[in-house]
Design an enzyme around this catalytic site. Structure first.
Site, PDB file in Angstrom:
ATOM      1  N   GLU A 141      61.411  74.353  22.520  1.00  0.00           N
ATOM      2  CA  GLU A 141      61.618  73.686  21.238  1.00  0.00           C
ATOM      3  C   GLU A 141      62.568  72.490  21.376  1.00  0.00           C
ATOM      4  OE1 GLU A 141      60.075  74.552  18.529  1.00  0.00           O
ATOM      5  OE2 GLU A 141      59.441  76.622  18.880  1.00  0.00           O
ATOM      6  N   ASN A 199      52.998  74.278  10.099  1.00  0.00           N
ATOM      7  CA  ASN A 199      54.412  74.456   9.827  1.00  0.00           C
ATOM      8  C   ASN A 199      54.895  73.437   8.803  1.00  0.00           C
ATOM      9  OD1 ASN A 199      57.186  74.635   9.869  1.00  0.00           O
ATOM     10  ND2 ASN A 199      57.403  73.748  11.904  1.00  0.00           N
ATOM     11  N   ARG A 209      58.593  64.005   8.468  1.00  0.00           N
ATOM     12  CA  ARG A 209      57.153  63.787   8.530  1.00  0.00           C
ATOM     13  C   ARG A 209      56.485  64.063   7.176  1.00  0.00           C
ATOM     14  NH1 ARG A 209      54.978  68.593  12.575  1.00  0.00           N
ATOM     15  NH2 ARG A 209      54.900  70.275  11.051  1.00  0.00           N
ATOM     16  N   TYR A 248      44.314  60.418  14.129  1.00  0.00           N
ATOM     17  CA  TYR A 248      44.920  61.744  13.991  1.00  0.00           C
ATOM     18  C   TYR A 248      46.429  61.581  13.836  1.00  0.00           C
ATOM     19  CZ  TYR A 248      46.453  66.446  15.023  1.00  0.00           C
ATOM     20  OH  TYR A 248      47.063  67.670  14.935  1.00  0.00           O
ATOM     21  N   TYR A 259      60.580  64.499  23.058  1.00  0.00           N
ATOM     22  CA  TYR A 259      59.873  65.565  22.336  1.00  0.00           C
ATOM     23  C   TYR A 259      58.549  65.007  21.818  1.00  0.00           C
ATOM     24  CZ  TYR A 259      59.038  69.758  19.596  1.00  0.00           C
ATOM     25  OH  TYR A 259      58.476  70.903  19.085  1.00  0.00           O
TER      26      TYR A 259
END
Ligand SMILES: *[C@@H]1O[C@H](CO)[C@@H](O)[C@H](O)[C@H]1NC(C)=O
Ligand SMILES: *[C@@H]1O[C@H](CO)[C@@H](O)[C@H](O)[C@H]1NC(C)=O
Length: 371
Positions: A141, A199, A209, A248, A259
């Site tokens: 993560e 999520n 986001r 996308y 990340y």
């Protein structure tokens, strides 16, 4: 004088060596215990085979014995797979992977999944740690989603993460080919802009986001898949559905250096243009050609980004330029079955342990990871 003395010395050494070798060979007729006199040029196995009346199955092949042992201390999220998959899928076979804790005292390295560690550290491997054993901090993560369990600072010799500065850095690399790839055939598209998202928990850092998405959807239609749309996507639908979209949303849940996850790799692998939200463009360009994706920061607003996508929808030629990079570079599909989520990490740890024997002192993982 000096030279001849040295030569004499050499003759003595060779003679002694030969004598020792012959003695050992003779000795070997009576005893199999010739280990201390095995030379690198004499494969151990040939000695074993020559010995008579031996039940071979009591001697595992030495090659297998010599492989370093990598002990998976806990299964991440209990997603189990067959260890032989490392060989089948990645052709990685350099270590003996096991989850058998009875091998703890022999294990060359122990792989410990950060999220499984109890806050009181009671489920860490026991002390004392064998002096030769390396512990690997295994974490997938970003810092936003990393519980800072106290007491782990100086336990781990190696780090396993998506970070490029990790000892074992696991990514989805694009591959370059010298001979041009065969002409890219654009998959059939019947959707403009898609997003697979499950999520939506703001505590995992998804606020940025979501805010961008809320603004974007005012100006362009976004087709949503995944549990946010009410139904989970099946793993066999993942790539075909992605391929049917022109663009996308490769929006990371939180924004951190390096990340950049499978959310970028998926569209690149199938032939869809990723619209990325994450670290700055320069960081993306360290992993993928600059003309293979659109960065949200390329536009001053979500509205202007939407206009750009709508323009490209009507201009096939301009759209096709987003695939020029494919002439010499290709992306590879990642694994999408649920229990395969950690397999690439575990296999790459195995590969690393099979190759690297360097001593490495444990260092403060948090100091490294959160900086
Ligand atoms: C060799 O060992 C295996 C397994 O222990 C046993 O089944 C087999 O009978 C043994 N063979 C001989 C020749 O002793
Ligand atoms: C791993 O780190 C510990 C703690 O610093 C150290 O005592 C040990 O020697 C290291 N082991 C290896 C094999 O690097």
């Amino acid at each position: 004088m000096f030279a001849s003395a040295r030569m004499h010395h050499g003759v003595v050494i060779v003679t002694c060596w030969l004598a020792g070798f012959v003695t050992c060979l003779l000795f070997f007729q009576y005893s199999k215990n010739c280990e201390s006199f095995t030379f690198a040029s004499i494969p151990e196995q040939s000695l074993i085979i020559e010995s008579s009346n031996d039940n071979k199955s009591t001697h595992p092949p030495p090659a297998q014995q010599e492989k370093p042992i990598l002990l998976l201390w806990v299964w991440p999220e209990n997603y189990r797979f067959d260890f032989s998959d490392c060989k089948t899928i990645y052709n990685i076979d350099g270590c003996h992977l096991t989850d058998d804790r009875n091998l703890y005292n022999q294990a060359d390295a122990v792989l410990i999944f950060h999220k499984a560690i109890k806050w009181d550290l009671s489920n860490l491997p026991p002390s004392p740690r064998p002096p030769f054993q390396r512990w690997i901090w295994f974490h997938v993560e970003s810092p936003t989603n990393t519980p800072k369990i106290p007491g782990l600072e100086n336990l781990f010799n190696l780090t396993l993460s998506y970070r490029r500065s990790a000892d074992i850095s696991v990514r989805y690399p694009l591959t370059v080919s010298k001979t041009p790839n065969k002409e890219f055939e654009l998959p059939k598209k019947d959707k403009l802009l898609c997003w697979f998202v499950s999520n939506n928990n703001p505590s995992t850092g998804t606020g940025t986001r979501m805010k961008y998405y809320e603004e974007l959807k005012k100006h362009i239609n976004v087709k949503i898949f995944g549990s946010l749309s009410g139904s989970r996507m099946k793993s066999e639908d993942y790539f075909p559905t992605m391929a049917s979209c022109k663009f996308y949303l490769s929006f990371e849940n939180s924004i951190h250096k390096d990340y950049i996850t499978e959310k970028l790799n998926g569209p690149l692998a199938v032939g869809t243009v990723p619209v990325v939200l994450g670290p700055p463009r320069e960081n993306y360009e360290q992993f993928a050609p600059g003309d293979s994706f659109i960065h949200v920061n390329d536009f001053p607003s979500a509205e202007l980004l939407a206009q750009h996508l709508l323009r490209l929808d009507k201009d096939d030629e301009a759209y096709r330029h987003y695939f020029d990079w494919r002439k010499h570079v290709s992306a590879n599909r990642h694994l999408t079955i649920w229990n395969q989520e950690f397999i690439t990490y575990i296999c790459h740890a195995c590969e690393y342990i099979g190759i690297h024997k360097e001593y490495k002192q444990a260092h403060d993982i948090y100091n490294w990871f959160f900086s």
